[in-house]
Scaffold this active site. Structure first.
Site, short mmCIF file in Angstrom:
data_model
loop_
_atom_site.label_atom_id
_atom_site.label_comp_id
_atom_site.label_asym_id
_atom_site.label_seq_id
_atom_site.Cartn_x
_atom_site.Cartn_y
_atom_site.Cartn_z
N CYS B 15 0.81 -1.21 0.00
CA CYS B 15 0.00 0.00 0.00
C CYS B 15 0.85 1.26 0.00
CB CYS B 15 -0.95 -0.01 1.19
SG CYS B 15 -2.29 -1.17 0.93
N LYS B 18 0.23 3.66 -2.92
CA LYS B 18 -1.00 4.42 -3.10
C LYS B 18 -0.65 5.85 -3.50
CE LYS B 18 -4.64 4.16 0.09
NZ LYS B 18 -5.75 3.27 -0.26
N HIS B 46 -15.62 9.07 0.91
CA HIS B 46 -14.31 8.42 0.89
C HIS B 46 -14.29 7.23 1.83
CE1 HIS B 46 -13.04 11.71 -1.54
NE2 HIS B 46 -13.35 12.57 -0.62
N ASP B 47 -15.37 6.47 1.80
CA ASP B 47 -15.46 5.31 2.69
C ASP B 47 -14.68 4.15 2.08
OD1 ASP B 47 -18.15 4.76 4.93
OD2 ASP B 47 -16.34 3.53 4.73
N ASP B 65 -8.85 -3.25 -5.12
CA ASP B 65 -7.53 -2.91 -4.61
C ASP B 65 -6.51 -3.75 -5.34
OD1 ASP B 65 -7.29 -1.77 -1.29
OD2 ASP B 65 -5.71 -1.68 -2.81
N GLY B 135 -11.28 -12.77 -14.44
CA GLY B 135 -10.30 -11.72 -14.16
C GLY B 135 -9.70 -11.20 -15.44
N THR B 137 -5.71 -9.95 -17.12
CA THR B 137 -4.27 -9.77 -16.94
C THR B 137 -3.71 -8.97 -18.10
OG1 THR B 137 -4.19 -11.94 -15.90
CG2 THR B 137 -2.10 -11.00 -16.61
#
Lengths: 73, 345, 202
Positions: B15, B18, B46-47, B65, B135, B137
């Protein structure tokens, strides 16, 4: 919160455990909490959500066992 | 395959990569919104995730994420990135329904590595009771992995950033200091064992935590990730219009994290988070520089910061400790709004 | 004047080098730090400002030069233990080795019920074992339908590591029924017993 069944002797606890398990109840054998004075160092703990207390009483008294019930966190 | 070190492909992982909070806010400001009566939690707050009401009984939680590697082993990376993405569902009090893989991978690295990353992620989604729907890629210089997740929650039981109430007690379910230890490890200043403890903690789902929160009727919580404990606590304080007070003395932190900060091992993310937090925060004189950096340390797949009703604190703490979060601790409280939204010390 | 050359170094190395240099300097001595990127320059400046030392920054081409005079002591906190409570104080340094699924010698039925009470009471005890090892008939406590399974799972969640002998599981053909902890071997179990502060054999 749990039910605690307190007996007068270890033999009673052992007999009670056999009877209750045979009747399909779920239980745990635990050490009797310090704050409860008891002749026997072992107790039976049962969860209220899957225990019909009246049935428990029936099964045990039918077989000549006397006991006390405590409610414990 | 095991001998390929994923970390060799990156500089900034987890993270810590970010976008800094104010820059993100600038980008998002004044973009067209899509308000809707069924949108129960939207991006304005912004939860941790967005929530959309489907029926009177069910609302959908959506969140995503992804990031670049923060550890050497590809399977572990997949596990951690997945746990991190799933965490936002749990921070809202929901259960995971489905997930999509999001992956980027360099052409010149063996595909077996990508397979291991995906396997780690999929097994974590399965552990969460979720279904993998597919998904996407793409090719990229630096590997990246994460998930787009859909969760469900009862509309009346959504746990948000905006419902913290004065009198609530703050409980944190996982230790902090992960970013510091990872930085220390890159410099060979921390043992493999300490690092492994951090990685293992990151893999732990916040699922049981979410279920326990619902059991006790918690209304406000957030998960601690890239903005550090202080950053996420601040977001909750601002959204709820209250002040959060954090006591550094009670913070659970990973072994050697404090000692590492002491030597000056401070990841850049701490300073980025400081920029965001500083205007709204009072660090009391009793708070040392080291403690300050600790609360600003970016976490990956961190614990839940729970606003617990004061009457349930002991019971909830015991339940949390018995459910896989043995380092849960009371770290502060919520009070009426003061001049600063966050007080540390 | 002392010089720290942190060019070519990525964060947080410049911070570590700067802090170390400051700690080794005497008061009123001047330190010069050379950096080659904006982020490091900003972060080192920030750290020095937190230490309440005044910093001056000059930039020459790509090189940043930070000059600071050490005033006062570099804030040190030697009380790390006060602040960081990762050591789970409820876990003590003892190990329990279950070699059978009964407790004590004598009446077999009593032995069974005593062992149940023993394990079920463990989660309530303040000093919990660091690890528990299960050998021979002890493995029956860790498989499906064990009467003490819930207590073992609770202990595992609270931080106690559970190791179950693989040879024993295999002998009793219960390998697929392990319900808590992980399969272990004599080597690991020996290590655990040898490095424990103390070992209890119920």
């Amino acid at each position: 919160m749990n039910y605690l069944l307190i007996f007068e002797s270890t033999h009673h606890v052992m007999k009670a455990e056999k009877l209750l398990l045979a009747a399909g109840f779920r239980l745990d054998i635990i050490s009797t909490p310090k704050e409860i004075s008891s002749a026997c160092g072992l107790s039976i703990r049962m969860k209220p959500e899957n225990t019909d207390l009246e049935m428990v009483r029936l099964v045990l008294t039918e077989n000549g066992l006397t006991f006390n019930i405590h409610e414990k966190k | 395959m095991k001998s390929f070190d994923l970390l060799s492909t990156v500089v900034d992982g987890g993270c810590s990569c970010k976008l800094p909070a104010q820059e993100l806010a600038e980008v998002l400001a004044n973009l067209p919104g899509t308000p809707h009566e069924n949108l129960l939690v939207n991006t304005d707050h912004h939860d941790d995730a967005g929530v959309y009401k489907l029926t009177e009984e069910m609302a959908l939680i959506q969140t995503t994420d992804f990031f670049s590697p923060l550890c050497s082993d590809p399977y572990e990376f997949g596990q951690i990135a997945a746990a991190n993405a799933l965490s936002d569902v749990y921070a809202m009090g929901g259960e995971v329904l489905t997930a999509l893989n999001l992956a980027a991978f360099p052409a010149k690295i063996p595909l077996t590595i990508l397979k291991e990353i995906l396997r780690g992620g999929i097994e974590k989604v399965k552990e969460a009771g979720g279904i993998i729907m597919g998904g996407h890629t793409i090719v990229d210089d630096v590997p990246k992995f994460g998930l787009a997740v859909t969760g469900t929650v009862h509309p009346a039981k959504i746990i948000t950033n905006a419902a913290a109430k004065p009198g609530n007690v703050l409980i944190l379910t996982k230790p902090i200091g992960a970013g510091i230890i990872m930085a220390g490890h890159r410099l060979n200043e921390t043992s493999d064992e300490n690092l492994q403890t951090v990685l293992d903690t990151m893999k732990i789902l916040n699922r049981r935590g979410s279920q326990i929160m619902q059991q006790y009727g918690v209304k406000a919580a957030t998960d601690v990730t890239g903005f550090g404990l202080a950053g996420h606590a601040l977001k909750m304080a601002l959204a709820s219009q209250v002040t959060l007070k954090i006591s550094p003395a009670n913070l659970p932190c990973f072994d050697t994290a404090y000692a590492l900060v002491e030597t000056g091992c401070i990841p850049g993310a701490c300073f980025r988070n400081l920029d965001f937090v500083e205007p709204h925060c009072r660090f009391e004189p009793t708070t040392s520089f080291n403690q300050k950096m600790l609360v600003l340390d970016a976490q990956t797949s961190g614990g839940l910061l729970i606003c617990c009703p004061s009457s349930s604190v002991d019971a909830m703490l015991l339940d949390l400790k018995k459910s896989g979060y043995p380092f849960s601790a009371v770290i502060g409280e919520v009070v009426e709004k003061e001049e600063k939204a966050l007080v540390v010390g | 004047m002392k010089t720290v050359d942190a060019r070519g170094k990525l964060c947080p190395v410049p911070l570590i080098m700067t802090k170390k240099a400051l700690t080794e300097m005497s008061e009123n001595e001047t330190l010069e730090v050379l950096l080659d990127n904006d982020t490091s320059a900003k972060n080192v400046t920030r750290m020095l400002e937190e230490f309440r030392m005044s910093v001056s920054l000059t930039k020459n081409g790509n090189i940043f030069k930070l000059t600071v005079t050490k005033t006062g002591e570099v804030p040190e906190n030697s009380h790390a233990e006060d602040f960081c409570e990762i050591e789970n104080q409820e876990i003590s340094n003892y190990v329990i080795a279950f070699q059978r699924n009964t407790l004590g010698e004598g009446n077999a039925d009593l032995g069974i019920i005593l062992l149940k009470a023993f394990v079920n009471t463990l989660p309530e005890v303040n000093a919990k074992p660091r690890k528990m090892v299960f050998l021979n008939a002890g493995i029956f406590l860790a498989i499906n339908d064990s009467p003490v399974l819930e207590a073992l799972k609770t202990l595992e969640n609270m931080g106690t590591e559970i190791l179950v002998c693989g040879t024993c599981l295999d002998f009793y053909e219960k390998k697929n029924e392990l319900a808590v902890g992980k399969v272990s071997n004599m080597y690991d179990i020996l290590e655990v017993l040898a490095t424990a502060g103390s070992v209890l054999y119920p």
